[in-house]
Design a protein around this motif. Sequence first.
Motif, short mmCIF file in Angstrom:
data_model
loop_
_atom_site.label_atom_id
_atom_site.label_comp_id
_atom_site.label_asym_id
_atom_site.label_seq_id
_atom_site.Cartn_x
_atom_site.Cartn_y
_atom_site.Cartn_z
N LYS A 1 -0.97 65.72 -57.60
CA LYS A 1 -1.60 67.05 -57.67
C LYS A 1 -0.59 68.11 -58.13
O LYS A 1 -0.95 69.06 -58.81
N LYS A 2 0.69 67.89 -57.77
CA LYS A 2 1.76 68.81 -58.20
C LYS A 2 2.21 68.54 -59.63
O LYS A 2 3.10 69.23 -60.13
N GLY A 3 1.64 67.52 -60.27
CA GLY A 3 1.98 67.22 -61.65
C GLY A 3 3.14 66.26 -61.84
O GLY A 3 3.63 66.09 -62.95
N ARG A 4 3.57 65.61 -60.77
CA ARG A 4 4.71 64.69 -60.87
C ARG A 4 4.36 63.45 -61.69
O ARG A 4 5.21 62.90 -62.38
N TRP A 5 3.11 62.98 -61.56
CA TRP A 5 2.64 61.84 -62.32
C TRP A 5 1.13 61.84 -62.41
O TRP A 5 0.45 62.59 -61.72
N ARG A 6 0.64 60.99 -63.29
CA ARG A 6 -0.80 60.81 -63.49
C ARG A 6 -1.20 59.49 -62.85
O ARG A 6 -0.47 58.50 -62.97
N LEU A 7 -2.32 59.48 -62.17
CA LEU A 7 -2.77 58.30 -61.45
C LEU A 7 -3.94 57.62 -62.17
O LEU A 7 -4.84 58.30 -62.66
N MET A 8 -3.88 56.30 -62.18
CA MET A 8 -4.93 55.50 -62.80
C MET A 8 -5.27 54.35 -61.88
O MET A 8 -4.46 53.93 -61.05
N THR A 9 -6.46 53.82 -62.04
CA THR A 9 -6.88 52.63 -61.32
C THR A 9 -7.99 51.97 -62.12
O THR A 9 -8.38 52.46 -63.18
N SER A 10 -8.50 50.88 -61.60
CA SER A 10 -9.58 50.17 -62.29
C SER A 10 -10.93 50.50 -61.65
O SER A 10 -11.00 50.91 -60.49
N CYS B 1 -6.26 45.00 -66.58
CA CYS B 1 -6.77 46.37 -66.66
C CYS B 1 -5.64 47.37 -66.83
O CYS B 1 -5.71 48.27 -67.66
N ALA B 2 -4.57 47.19 -66.07
CA ALA B 2 -3.41 48.09 -66.19
C ALA B 2 -2.81 48.03 -67.58
O ALA B 2 -2.37 49.04 -68.12
N LYS B 3 -2.81 46.85 -68.18
CA LYS B 3 -2.27 46.71 -69.54
C LYS B 3 -3.08 47.51 -70.56
O LYS B 3 -2.55 47.95 -71.58
N LEU B 4 -4.37 47.72 -70.28
CA LEU B 4 -5.21 48.52 -71.18
C LEU B 4 -4.77 49.99 -71.19
O LEU B 4 -4.98 50.69 -72.17
N CYS B 5 -4.20 50.43 -70.09
CA CYS B 5 -3.70 51.80 -69.98
C CYS B 5 -2.30 51.80 -70.59
O CYS B 5 -1.31 51.56 -69.91
N LYS B 6 -2.22 52.05 -71.85
CA LYS B 6 -0.97 51.90 -72.60
C LYS B 6 0.20 52.70 -72.03
O LYS B 6 1.34 52.35 -72.22
N SER B 7 -0.08 53.76 -71.32
CA SER B 7 0.99 54.64 -70.85
C SER B 7 1.47 54.32 -69.43
O SER B 7 2.33 55.02 -68.91
#
Length: 140
Positions: free
Chosen positions: A32-41, A101-107
Amino acid sequence: MDLFLDTNILIDITANREPFSKWAIKIFKDSKKGRWRLMTSSISILTTYYIIEKQIGSTKAKRFLKILLNRLEVQDISKRELLTGLTTKFKDYEDSVQHECAKLCKSVDFIITRNKKDFKNSIIEVLSPEELYFDSTADY
């Protein structure tokens, strides 16, 4: 930096599973503070709902998921990932599909999970929540 969260991290925060939830909360606060972006499946969202709904009821579970969905990017799982997951060296099928799935998220820089041993064949670096904060290889 982009983090791919395994299902157990989502369950930790929504079900407030102590002592693990403190790390999940920290990850989300720092996002939320902008330290990182979160992803999941997409499967992680469904599995999280399935598990926490039994513990806290559907109304609260839906409320928690709405909050999560507003803080996460969600990668869909397709038939391709499901089929590929059957052919990898991963022992656990669900973890294999998560990895695909994580591999699909190139970043994605790291997969965050409490079950690191299940991701030993990952081509993406895998960290526990604690290692995310204390591992010197996590360049943030």
